[in-house]
Design a protein around this motif. Structure first.
Motif, PDB file in Angstrom:
ATOM      1  N   ILE A   1      45.654  36.918  33.129  1.00  0.00           N
ATOM      2  CA  ILE A   1      44.457  36.263  32.951  1.00  0.00           C
ATOM      3  C   ILE A   1      43.888  35.877  34.358  1.00  0.00           C
ATOM      4  O   ILE A   1      42.489  36.304  34.511  1.00  0.00           O
ATOM      5  CB  ILE A   1      44.337  35.205  32.025  1.00  0.00           C
ATOM      6  N   GLU A   2      44.608  35.287  35.076  1.00  0.00           N
ATOM      7  CA  GLU A   2      44.007  34.825  36.521  1.00  0.00           C
ATOM      8  C   GLU A   2      43.506  36.027  37.127  1.00  0.00           C
ATOM      9  O   GLU A   2      42.689  35.946  38.152  1.00  0.00           O
ATOM     10  CB  GLU A   2      45.136  34.148  37.270  1.00  0.00           C
ATOM     11  N   SER A   3      44.054  37.156  37.149  1.00  0.00           N
ATOM     12  CA  SER A   3      43.824  38.305  37.969  1.00  0.00           C
ATOM     13  C   SER A   3      42.428  38.852  37.449  1.00  0.00           C
ATOM     14  O   SER A   3      41.767  39.370  38.127  1.00  0.00           O
ATOM     15  CB  SER A   3      44.659  39.370  37.988  1.00  0.00           C
ATOM     16  N   VAL A   4      41.965  38.468  36.427  1.00  0.00           N
ATOM     17  CA  VAL A   4      40.844  39.120  35.811  1.00  0.00           C
ATOM     18  C   VAL A   4      39.611  38.101  35.618  1.00  0.00           C
ATOM     19  O   VAL A   4      38.670  38.291  34.676  1.00  0.00           O
ATOM     20  CB  VAL A   4      40.918  40.069  34.417  1.00  0.00           C
ATOM     21  N   THR A   5      39.943  36.816  35.973  1.00  0.00           N
ATOM     22  CA  THR A   5      38.929  35.648  35.941  1.00  0.00           C
ATOM     23  C   THR A   5      38.433  35.336  37.529  1.00  0.00           C
ATOM     24  O   THR A   5      39.337  35.225  38.210  1.00  0.00           O
ATOM     25  CB  THR A   5      39.227  34.486  35.141  1.00  0.00           C
ATOM     26  N   SER A   6      37.275  34.823  37.558  1.00  0.00           N
ATOM     27  CA  SER A   6      37.161  34.212  38.815  1.00  0.00           C
ATOM     28  C   SER A   6      35.834  33.056  38.491  1.00  0.00           C
ATOM     29  O   SER A   6      35.044  33.448  37.579  1.00  0.00           O
ATOM     30  CB  SER A   6      36.554  35.248  39.530  1.00  0.00           C
ATOM     31  N   ASN A   7      35.952  31.905  38.742  1.00  0.00           N
ATOM     32  CA  ASN A   7      35.177  30.779  38.397  1.00  0.00           C
ATOM     33  C   ASN A   7      35.035  30.647  37.039  1.00  0.00           C
ATOM     34  O   ASN A   7      33.902  30.469  36.719  1.00  0.00           O
ATOM     35  CB  ASN A   7      33.714  31.037  39.352  1.00  0.00           C
ATOM     36  N   GLY A   8      36.229  30.804  36.293  1.00  0.00           N
ATOM     37  CA  GLY A   8      35.993  30.604  34.927  1.00  0.00           C
ATOM     38  C   GLY A   8      35.388  31.788  34.010  1.00  0.00           C
ATOM     39  O   GLY A   8      35.343  31.708  32.946  1.00  0.00           O
ATOM     40  N   GLU A   9      35.131  32.905  34.745  1.00  0.00           N
ATOM     41  CA  GLU A   9      34.428  33.966  34.008  1.00  0.00           C
ATOM     42  C   GLU A   9      35.325  35.176  34.102  1.00  0.00           C
ATOM     43  O   GLU A   9      35.667  35.456  35.089  1.00  0.00           O
ATOM     44  CB  GLU A   9      33.024  34.053  34.404  1.00  0.00           C
ATOM     45  N   TRP A  10      35.038  35.910  33.019  1.00  0.00           N
ATOM     46  CA  TRP A  10      35.832  37.267  33.307  1.00  0.00           C
ATOM     47  C   TRP A  10      35.261  38.334  34.234  1.00  0.00           C
ATOM     48  O   TRP A  10      33.953  38.267  34.440  1.00  0.00           O
ATOM     49  CB  TRP A  10      36.027  38.120  31.838  1.00  0.00           C
ATOM     50  N   SER A  11      35.880  38.578  34.969  1.00  0.00           N
ATOM     51  CA  SER A  11      35.347  39.460  36.138  1.00  0.00           C
ATOM     52  C   SER A  11      36.446  40.192  36.834  1.00  0.00           C
ATOM     53  O   SER A  11      37.674  39.969  37.068  1.00  0.00           O
ATOM     54  CB  SER A  11      34.503  39.001  37.113  1.00  0.00           C
ATOM     55  N   LEU A  12      36.046  41.352  37.685  1.00  0.00           N
ATOM     56  CA  LEU A  12      36.918  42.153  38.357  1.00  0.00           C
ATOM     57  C   LEU A  12      36.760  41.814  39.780  1.00  0.00           C
ATOM     58  O   LEU A  12      37.263  42.661  40.756  1.00  0.00           O
ATOM     59  CB  LEU A  12      36.690  43.678  37.960  1.00  0.00           C
ATOM     60  N   ALA A  13      36.592  40.747  40.048  1.00  0.00           N
ATOM     61  CA  ALA A  13      36.071  40.338  41.468  1.00  0.00           C
ATOM     62  C   ALA A  13      36.994  40.231  42.461  1.00  0.00           C
ATOM     63  O   ALA A  13      37.411  40.593  43.592  1.00  0.00           O
ATOM     64  CB  ALA A  13      35.279  38.946  41.519  1.00  0.00           C
TER      65      ALA A  13
END
Lengths: 348, 280
Positions: B30-42
């Motif tokens: 999950i951590e790998s596909v979230t950034s700042n609490g939102e789903w993202s590929l960042a």
């Protein structure tokens, strides 16, 4: 032409001697059966002929060529293994073709030979299958077809039927005999099953303790065993033995009766096959007390006490007998055999 | 025996795995596909756009591509030799297996003590008079020597695990198959290639999957011998997690390693697949 000559072949595994200097000649197209209990050296001898084992001493000649220093593939042999050794990762077709592929035989010839051998062994419909999809009997057929496809001068078989159930074994036995007779190859067949040996062989070599005890055609081995071991090993039930006491020149006392025998000074035993006895009037023949009665349908097998020794007779199943009955068993005079007490060899 | 007993007995292990494996694994995923609490590929973008990603990916693949084939050939050879031994078989097996008992970092340090400037190799060469001055082998100017040293250490360290699996596999092949092949005219090489290898596929599968996955996770040996000269996927994961303090990117790296491992596992499973009917 593939006559096989074994000259003074011996094999030791460390301190254990599996074969003591064996000499044997197998004629071209002969069906030779090596018969013996497990550990008698029969498989070792076969493996030496195949080239899977190196003899400690002696020579092996096939078709006039000394082969004991050659690898198996240069000996003109093919082999059927006890556990079939049908390669699981190859189809039946490729299994039968295995040896031919190794020889880089042209595809057309491979096709022709595989189909001919598959037809011979009635497995044409299985050519595309893998061995995991075959029954034991079918695998055995593949193993035989693979050997036949080589068109070898000599075919070696190591207990090929021992893993099949009784009925299948009977069927394969007669089929094997027919196929091999037709293929005109010399065959060596190892078995511990005396019935198999009797029914298949042109000649049986009975082995014991790394020696060949007797080499003769099946009826000869059965009727005139060369040694007490053979007499006791072949025949079901085996031969009866009784101690004989010399009472005069060529006269012996056996279980209380007087019997004519060989004129010799060595101590000998009296022997007779269970089926070579007939029921006689009391007082004529060997006095026997029945212990066990086993009706077998065509015959009845009775186990008796004769002169304190266990003794078996095969009698007509119509003769109603019961345990405890006293019988008189008359041996057929020309079927009586004598064996040296010390050496176990036949005395005439 | 009550029907639920097997499940009851499996329960502790299952709970343990859920708590200490499945739960953190899901968290990392999950951590790998979230950034700042939102789903993202960042995180993946950040990881792959960094110049070291390509380098690390290339190095990891290169190491696996060099190490695994060498180990495959060596372990097959060693296993075949061990299999043929009449005496002293277990003694040789134990000796071959000694490196297995050494941790990868220790293995890296052992080879470092050979290759470093004041190491055994230099002392030996100087002692023999072959060189005047100790040579600096593991420097940024000679990445190929670093690579060579890592390959050597990895081969030394982890060939035995493949060999042990293959020895077990060879032992399962009945001797009659080899003998039948011999009687029917196969040479030694043909017997190996046409009979032993195909029948060894299940063991090869296990050995290769195990080894390839471990090769993608190569870390301590690389750190010990290459330091920062040779980035690999695992060392970059470590770097992002602890030095750059970016757990998201580290998690993304972990996912990349997982993806590569799964992909290669599938390829090996497929390539060495034994159809059901062709099994013994």
């Amino acid at each position: 032409m593939a006559e096989i000559q074994i000259k003074g072949v011996a094999k030791s595994f460390g301190a254990f001697t599996a074969l003591h200097s064996v000499d044997m000649t197998i004629s071209d197209r002969e069906f030779m059966v090596l018969l013996g209990a497990s550990g008698c050296g029969k498989t070792t001898l076969l493996r030496i002929i195949a080239g899977l084992e190196t003899p400690t001493k002696g020579e092996v000649w096939i078709g006039g060529r000394r082969v004991d220093h050659l690898p198996p593939k240069e000996r003109g042999i093919a082999m059927v293994f006890q556990n079939y050794a049908v390669f699981p990762h190859l189809t039946v077709f490729e299994n039968i073709a295995f040896g031919l592929r190794m020889q880089k035989m042209p595809q057309a010839e491979v096709q022709r030979r595989v189909h001919r051998c598959a037809e011979l062994m009635h497995i044409e419909q299985l050519l595309k299958r893998y061995s995991g999809q075959l029954s034991g009997g079918q695998r055995q057929r593949v193993a035989v077809a693979r050997a036949l496809a080589m068109e070898p001068e000599v075919i070696l078989m190591d207990e090929p039927l021992s893993n099949l159930d009784a009925l299948l074994r009977l069927e394969m036995r007669s089929e094997l005999k027919g196929v091999l007779a037709e293929s005109k190859t010399t065959a060596i067949y190892v078995t511990h099953d005396q019935v198999e040996a009797m029914s298949l062989a042109d000649r049986i070599s009975v082995m014991n303790g790394g020696h060949i005890v007797q080499s003769a055609d099946p009826v000869e081995v059965y009727r005139n065993p060369a040694a007490r071991f053979v007499a006791g090993f072949i025949g079901n039930p085996p031969m009866n033995f009784l101690p004989a006491e010399k009472v005069g020149s060529g006269r012996y006392r056996v279980a209380g009766t007087d019997v004519a025998g060989p004129d010799t000074d060595t101590r000998i035993d009296y022997a007779i096959r269970p089926e070579d006895l007939t029921l006689a009037e009391p007082g004529q023949g060997l006095a026997a007390t029945i212990r066990v009665v086993e009706p077998l349908g065509a015959h009845t097998l009775v186990t008796c006490d004769v002169d304190g020794a266990s003794f078996r007779a095969v009698i007509d199943s119509d003769s109603r007998v019961n345990p405890g009955d006293r019988l008189s068993l008359a041996p057929m005079a020309d079927r009586v055999r004598w064996f040296d007490k010390e050496t176990g060899l036949s005395v005439q | 025996m009550p029907r639920y007993l097997p499940y009851l007995l499996l329960l502790p292990a299952t709970v343990f795995l859920i708590i200490f494996f499945l739960y953190p694994f899901t968290q990392v995923a999950i951590e790998s596909v979230t950034s700042n609490g939102e789903w993202s590929l960042a995180n993946f973008q950040k990881a792959t756009s960094h110049w070291k990603f390509g380098e690390a990916f290339k190095n990891t693949m290169l190491l696996a591509a060099l190490v695994v084939p060498i180990q495959l050939v060596m372990s097959l050879t060693m296993a075949t030799v061990v299999q043929k031994l009449q005496k002293g078989r277990s003694a040789i097996l134990y000796i071959f297996a000694i490196p297995l008992g050494i941790s990868d970092l220790a293995a890296g340090l052992i080879w470092l003590s050979i290759f470093e400037q004041s190491g055994f190799l230099n002392s030996m060469l100087v002692g023999l008079g072959l060189i005047e001055q100790p040579i600096l082998y593991l420097s940024y100017q000679s990445p190929w020597i670093i690579l060579f040293a890592i390959v050597l250490a990895e081969v030394w360290r982890a060939t035995a695990i493949m060999m042990v699996i293959i020895v077990a596999g060879l032992g399962l092949i009945p001797r009659e198959y080899g003998e039948a092949a011999e009687v029917f005219g196969a040479t030694r090489w043909q017997r190996f290639y046409k009979v032993t290898l195909p029948m060894l596929r299940p063991s090869l599968q296990t050995a290769l999957i195990l080894r390839v996955i471990l090769a993608f996770e190569v870390f301590a040996v690389v750190i010990a011998l290459g330091g920062t000269q040779m980035p690999v996927l695992m060392s970059e994961t470590f770097n992002w997690q602890f030095n750059l303090q970016d757990r998201g990117v580290a998690a993304a790296y972990a996912m990349v390693i997982l993806a590569v491992s799964v992909l290669f596992t599938l390829i090996i499973l497929r390539a060495l697949h034994v159809p059901k009917e062709a099994r013994t």
